[in-house]
Structure formats: structure tokens, C-alpha cells
Scaffold this motif. Structure first.
Motif, short mmCIF file in Angstrom:
data_model
loop_
_atom_site.label_atom_id
_atom_site.label_comp_id
_atom_site.label_asym_id
_atom_site.label_seq_id
_atom_site.Cartn_x
_atom_site.Cartn_y
_atom_site.Cartn_z
N HIS A 199 0.62 -1.26 0.01
CA HIS A 199 0.04 -0.17 -0.26
C HIS A 199 0.57 1.46 0.19
O HIS A 199 1.71 1.55 0.40
CB HIS A 199 -0.57 0.18 1.62
N LEU A 200 -0.05 2.28 -1.06
CA LEU A 200 1.28 3.71 -0.33
C LEU A 200 -0.02 4.79 -0.83
O LEU A 200 -0.29 4.84 -1.14
CB LEU A 200 1.89 3.78 -2.26
N ASP A 201 0.53 5.54 0.21
CA ASP A 201 -0.31 6.92 0.74
C ASP A 201 0.77 8.07 0.44
O ASP A 201 0.57 8.09 1.40
CB ASP A 201 -0.72 6.74 2.07
N VAL A 202 0.82 8.54 -0.90
CA VAL A 202 1.56 9.38 -0.59
C VAL A 202 0.91 11.37 -1.53
O VAL A 202 -0.14 10.70 -1.70
CB VAL A 202 1.91 9.64 -1.65
N PRO A 203 1.18 12.48 -0.36
CA PRO A 203 0.70 13.75 -0.92
C PRO A 203 0.80 14.20 -1.98
O PRO A 203 1.68 13.39 -3.80
CB PRO A 203 1.26 14.65 -0.66
N GLU A 204 -0.24 15.07 -3.13
CA GLU A 204 -0.23 14.93 -3.71
C GLU A 204 1.39 15.56 -4.54
O GLU A 204 1.99 15.40 -5.76
CB GLU A 204 -1.38 15.29 -4.86
N SER A 205 0.88 17.40 -3.84
CA SER A 205 1.52 18.09 -4.28
C SER A 205 3.02 17.65 -3.25
O SER A 205 4.11 16.97 -2.28
CB SER A 205 1.63 19.12 -3.38
N PRO A 206 5.03 17.78 -4.30
CA PRO A 206 6.06 16.96 -4.22
C PRO A 206 6.15 17.91 -2.98
O PRO A 206 5.85 18.72 -2.64
CB PRO A 206 6.44 17.76 -5.76
N LEU A 207 7.83 17.11 -2.04
CA LEU A 207 8.24 17.30 -1.50
C LEU A 207 9.21 17.81 -1.02
O LEU A 207 9.76 16.65 -1.16
CB LEU A 207 7.87 16.90 -0.28
N PRO A 208 10.09 18.97 -1.63
CA PRO A 208 11.18 18.74 -1.69
C PRO A 208 11.91 19.12 -0.58
O PRO A 208 12.07 19.60 0.59
CB PRO A 208 11.70 20.34 -2.55
N MET B 276 8.50 2.02 11.34
CA MET B 276 10.02 2.93 10.54
C MET B 276 9.36 3.58 10.14
O MET B 276 8.84 4.36 9.54
CB MET B 276 10.81 2.09 9.93
N GLN B 277 10.25 5.12 10.88
CA GLN B 277 9.94 6.91 10.13
C GLN B 277 11.58 7.04 10.48
O GLN B 277 12.24 6.74 11.31
CB GLN B 277 9.43 6.99 11.51
N ILE B 278 11.18 7.31 8.47
CA ILE B 278 12.11 8.65 8.56
C ILE B 278 11.89 10.22 8.22
O ILE B 278 10.85 10.08 7.78
CB ILE B 278 12.64 8.17 6.93
N ALA B 279 12.70 11.23 8.40
CA ALA B 279 12.40 12.69 8.77
C ALA B 279 13.33 13.04 8.48
O ALA B 279 14.96 12.95 8.18
CB ALA B 279 12.03 13.04 10.31
N LEU B 280 13.23 13.70 7.04
CA LEU B 280 13.93 14.62 6.19
C LEU B 280 13.94 16.62 6.45
O LEU B 280 12.90 15.80 5.73
CB LEU B 280 14.29 14.13 4.80
N ARG B 281 14.91 17.47 6.40
CA ARG B 281 14.55 18.59 6.50
C ARG B 281 13.77 18.71 5.20
O ARG B 281 14.86 18.74 4.22
CB ARG B 281 15.48 19.34 6.51
N LEU B 282 12.57 20.00 4.77
CA LEU B 282 12.48 20.42 4.09
C LEU B 282 13.43 21.20 3.75
O LEU B 282 12.94 22.16 4.44
CB LEU B 282 10.42 20.60 4.20
N VAL B 283 13.19 21.17 2.28
CA VAL B 283 13.63 22.03 1.56
C VAL B 283 12.62 23.62 1.35
O VAL B 283 11.39 24.06 0.91
CB VAL B 283 14.53 22.47 0.47
#
Length: 396
Positions: free
Chosen positions: A277-286, A389-396
Motif C-alpha cells: 500500500h502506498l499513500d503519498v501527497p499529491e504535491s511534491p516535497l523537495p 519505522m519512520q524517516i524524517a528529512l528536512r524540507l527545503v
């Protein structure tokens, strides 16, 4: 092997030598402390004797008209007076039984203390040193209570300070050897990874050439397409291994697209008994990322999830965002992880599998936290119910 044995011997030799030296110092300090206490006891007994006889020499008439006797008695009185006046370090409480009064000497702030407070202080002094009684014919007139001098009071903390210093010293030695060992292991793994990338490069170039030959031989294009995909996959693996031990170049990319590509590759090549299952937003996350290394991390987490489910179950990937971070959550319905192992699973070499080196999660942690300045953790898990599991990366 001899080199490692020598290192181990030197490490234990330093630690044991430090402990032996510390014990010797503590033993000598203990002897010195006891000697000082005994000397102070002797001084106080002399002080008590001088105090007991001093009033008599002042009040009683000389027993002889002999000038020499008078000189001797005056000299004794002067000596007693010097003994009483020369004590400038040992705190003393002189309890007069007849007047029920405490007199003080070398007690800081004594002028502001009441007799009840001085009585409580006398009990404290008695717990430190046995009081000295002054009397005659079985009748006690005065009791001398005394505390430890400032030198002894300070000296009793010396063993604690010494143990702290030795503990820190041993800690520094342990930290030095631990970091040295970790550094050696990191260099070893980095060298093996680069050598693997180098070794893969030669047959990979040959496979590319053979693919071109197959195209010219008009082989089924579907076969060639699949071969080309696997060759591209090998190229990606080679790039990943070649970046281990080096600072990767980070570029601004859409984390949704990079995640989908890595996730899709494994979903197509996994058991049909696993429901993806894949659940992602429609707008990009740079975010700033290295696509090859980030994709490697996602693949490691997905593969671990598949292993935890033993090839059967539900596996979902969800991407959300908060004010500062893009959050990637990978959830499986596998056997779960005990809470006590939430951090241990990221240690190099830790694994619950009969096969494997236990490097997947360790590499994932290094890629996310050291290379991407992000965070990776077990968000939640329960034995028998699965893990997230969770990964967190800082948004640009």
C-alpha cells in the motif's frame, strides 16, 4: 591476530595498573588520615590536661618561697597558657558541668549560636571524636568536644576525588579504544564496499556489450528490456557501494518520486502474498538528498519488513509532512520488535536472521543521520502485531 592481542593486553595492563596505583594511594591516604586523627587526639588530650591544671596554678599560692620553684611554677603556667592559645585549627566545645554552659574555641559564627544549638553541635562533634572528660575523684567538671580540623575534613574527600579522576581516566581509555575499533571497522567496511563496486564494474561493462550484441541479433526485445533493467540495477548498486566512506553530493529532489521508484522496484519483485500500500501527497516535497543512497535506505527498510512478515502480510508506506520535515513511515504486519531493542537494531552486526551480517539498518542510520542530517527510528512496534519505522528529512 598478534597485533589485536597486544592491543588487548596493553588496554587491560593500563586499566589494572591504574586500579592498583589507586588502591595503593587510597591505602596510604587511609594510614595518613588515621595518623592525623591520632595526632589530633593527642593534642586534645594535652589541651585537656593543660585546661584542667591551669586554673589551679593561677589560684593556688606558691608552695615554696624558693625563687627557683617560683620560676618553675611560672614557666609551667606560661607553658599551659601557650598550649591553650596555640590551638587555632581544631574546633572545640568546652562544656562546663557546674554552670551548664558551652564555651567555644575555633568555632565559626559561635557568637550567634544559642546554647541549644551548641548542644546539638556537641553531639555532632561526639559522633566524630570521643569526648574527653576533665574531673577529679570521679567527678567530671568539664567535657571537651572537638571536631576534625579543616585539613582532615578536606582530606576525607580526597579518596572520592581520586576515584572520580581514575574513573574518568579509565573512561577515556575505554572511549579511545572503542572509537579506534569503530574507526577501524568503518574503514574496513568502506574499503570492502569500494572494492566490491570496483569488482562489479568489470563484468558490468561486459554485460552492456553483450546486450548490444543481442540487440543486433534481433533477440526478443522484451528479454533485452529485462536484461537492461537488471544492468541498470547493477549500476545503481555499484554507485551506492562506491559512495560508502565518502561524503555524497546532495541535490534538491522530490522525495515522493524517489520513494515511489524504490518502493515500486521491490513491490514488483516480491511475493504475491504481500499486499503493498502506498499513500503519498499529491504535491511534491523537495528535500536535499542523494537519490542512490536514499533509495538504498528505503529498500533496506522494505526488505526488513518483508523478512519480518516471512513473505506474507501487509506492508504500507506513507509520506506526510509537518512544518519542517518530510516524514516517511513504513509499516509491516510482522513479528514486531521489543521496546528494549528499539535502538539496538541499528547497531552494526545486530541481526535476528540465521543469515546476514546485520548491516542493513546500520547503513540506513548512517545514510539518513550522517549524510542527510535526518532522523530514523522505530516509531512504534508491538511483538506479534508489526512495526512502523519512520524517516524524517528536512524540507527545503
Amino acid at each position: 591476530m598478534q597485533f589485536k592481542s597486544g592491543q588487548r593486553f596493553s588496554r587491560w595492563f593500563i586499566i589494572i595498573s591504574s586500579l592498583v596505583i589507586t588502591l595503593l594511594i587510597l591505602w596510604n591516604v587511609s594510614l595518613f588520615f588515621d595518623q592525623l586523627k591520632e595526632n589530633e587526639r593527642t593534642k586534645m588530650e594535652i589541651y585537656a590536661q593543660a585546661l584542667a591544671t591551669f586554673p589551679k596554678t593561677m589560684d593556688v599560692e606558691p608552695s615554696s618561697s624558693n625563687p627557683d620553684v617560683k620560676i618553675l611554677e611560672n614557666a609551667l603556667t606560661e607553658l599551659q597558657l601557650q598550649i591553650l592559645q596555640n590551638n587555632t585549627t581544631i574546633p572545640i566545645l568546652n562544656y562546663d558541668h557546674e554552670d551548664d554552659l558551652y564555651l567555644t574555641s575555633n568555632v565559626a559564627g559561635a557568637e550567634n549560636l544559642t546554647q541549644e544549638e551548641l548542644k546539638a553541635m556537641a553531639l555532632d562533634f561526639a559522633s566524630q571524636n570521643e569526648p574527653i572528660e576533665i574531673g577529679f575523684d570521679g567527678v567530671t567538671f568539664n567535657t571537651i568536644y572537638y571536631s576534625n580540623s579543616p585539613v582532615i575534613s578536606q582530606l576525607k574527600y580526597f579518596p572520592i576525588a581520586l576515584l572520580v579522576i581514575v574513573g574518568l581516566f579509565i573512561g577515556v581509555i575505554y572511549f579511545y579504544y572503542a572509537t579506534s575499533k569503530a574507526s577501524e571497522q568503518n574503514l574496513l567496511w568502506a574499503g570492502m564496499a569500494k572494492e566490491t563496486a570496483h569488482q562489479i564494474g568489470t563484468p558490468l561493462s561486459s554485460l552492456v556489450g553483450w546486450t548490444e550484441i543481442l540487440k543486433s541479433e534481433k533477440v526478443n526485445s522484451e528479454y533485452i528490456e529485462e536484461i537492461t533493467k537488471d544492468i541498470d540495477r547493477l549500476k545503481t548498486i555499484t554507485e551506492r557501494f562506491s559512495k560508502i566512506g565518502s561524503i555524497p553530493k546532495l541535490e534538491e529532489q522530490d522525495i515522493i518520486q524517489a520513494t515511489q521508484e524504490a518502493y515500486a522496484y521491490l513491490s514488483k519483485r516480491s511475493s504475491k502474498l504481500i499486499h503493498f500500500h502506498l499513500d503519498v501527497p499529491e504535491s511534491p516535497l523537495p528535500v536535499l538528498m542523494n537519490e542512490q543512497l536514499y533509495g538504498w535506505t528505503i529498500e533496506n527498510l522494505v526488505k526488513n519488513a518483508i523478512d519480518a512478515m516471512k513473505g506474507k502480510g501487509d506492508l504500507s508506506l506513507k509520506i506526510t509532512r509537518d512544518a519542517r520535515y518530510a516524514l516517511i513511515e513504513i509499516t509491516d504486519s510482522g513479528k514486531g520488535i521489543p521496546k528494549s531493542k528499539f535502538t539496538t537494531i541499528f547497531d552494526p552486526g545486530y541481526t535476528t536472521k540465521t543469515r546476514g551480517w546485520g548491516l542493513g539498518l546500520s547503513l540506513a542510520k548512517r545514510i539518513i543521520e550522517e549524510y542527510h542530517d535526518g532522523q530514523i527510528k522505530v516509531l512504534r512496534s508491538e511483538p506479534g502485531k508489526g512495526t512502523t519505522m519512520q524517516i524524517a528529512l528536512r524540507l527545503v
